[in-house]
Design an enzyme around this catalytic site. Structure first.
Site, short mmCIF file in Angstrom:
data_model
loop_
_atom_site.label_atom_id
_atom_site.label_comp_id
_atom_site.label_asym_id
_atom_site.label_seq_id
_atom_site.Cartn_x
_atom_site.Cartn_y
_atom_site.Cartn_z
N VAL A 135 -1.79 34.55 13.44
CA VAL A 135 -2.54 35.50 12.61
C VAL A 135 -2.09 35.30 11.18
O VAL A 135 -0.94 34.99 10.93
CB VAL A 135 -2.37 36.98 13.04
CG1 VAL A 135 -2.97 37.22 14.41
CG2 VAL A 135 -0.94 37.41 13.00
N SER A 136 -3.03 35.50 10.25
CA SER A 136 -2.69 35.20 8.87
C SER A 136 -2.54 36.42 7.98
O SER A 136 -1.77 36.41 7.04
CB SER A 136 -3.72 34.25 8.25
OG SER A 136 -5.01 34.80 8.35
N SER A 137 -3.27 37.48 8.26
CA SER A 137 -3.26 38.61 7.33
C SER A 137 -2.39 39.76 7.83
O SER A 137 -2.12 39.89 9.02
CB SER A 137 -4.68 39.14 7.12
OG SER A 137 -5.14 39.78 8.28
N GLN A 181 -4.27 41.83 10.34
CA GLN A 181 -4.23 41.28 11.69
C GLN A 181 -2.88 41.57 12.34
O GLN A 181 -2.81 41.89 13.52
CB GLN A 181 -4.48 39.77 11.66
CG GLN A 181 -5.90 39.40 11.37
CD GLN A 181 -6.07 37.89 11.23
OE1 GLN A 181 -5.21 37.20 10.69
NE2 GLN A 181 -7.19 37.39 11.71
N TRP A 228 0.78 33.53 8.64
CA TRP A 228 0.65 32.17 8.11
C TRP A 228 -0.81 31.74 8.10
O TRP A 228 -1.53 31.92 9.07
CB TRP A 228 1.46 31.19 8.96
CG TRP A 228 2.92 31.38 8.77
CD1 TRP A 228 3.75 32.22 9.47
CD2 TRP A 228 3.74 30.76 7.79
NE1 TRP A 228 5.02 32.15 8.98
CE2 TRP A 228 5.05 31.25 7.94
CE3 TRP A 228 3.50 29.83 6.79
CZ2 TRP A 228 6.11 30.85 7.14
CZ3 TRP A 228 4.56 29.42 6.00
CH2 TRP A 228 5.85 29.93 6.17
#
Length: 108
Positions: free
Chosen positions: A10-12, A15, A50
């Site tokens: 997950v990036s945010s 999330q 990331w």
């Protein structure tokens, strides 16, 4: 039994707060059982916070090293965009894993 490693990302921050990485991992564990795959200890690799626009991510680096060092029959990932955002990066990673003897499978 066929061995498998799980990769989730997950990036945010949003999330991360919704724990979507946990839901990805749970879904991948479930499908691994349905497909008769054994998830070895330490072979669940998660990158939280990331971007998929880069190939330099801690858990992805560990997965790439793992596949290069020991037989990993299958790499499970929720969807291609969780592996990488760019199609060229997806193709590069899938080819790299294939050269190491690992099949990449996506749930979605």
């Amino acid at each position: 039994m066929t061995t498998a490693a799980i990769y989730a990302r997950v990036s945010s921050a949003r999330q991360k707060e919704r724990q979507t990485i946990a839901s990805q991992t749970a879904a991948l564990r479930e499908v691994a059982g349905q497909w008769g795959l054994e998830i070895c200890d330490g072979w669940v690799l998660e990158d939280e916070g990331w971007s998929g626009a880069t190939l330099v991510r801690p858990a992805l680096e560990r997965l790439r090293d793992l596949a290069a060092q020991v037989p990993v029959d299958v790499v499970l990932c929720y969807s291609p965009d969780r592996l990488a955002r760019r199609y060229a990066y997806q193709a590069l990673l899938i080819d790299e894993f294939a050269r190491a003897g690992s099949e990449v499978r996506f749930l979605n």
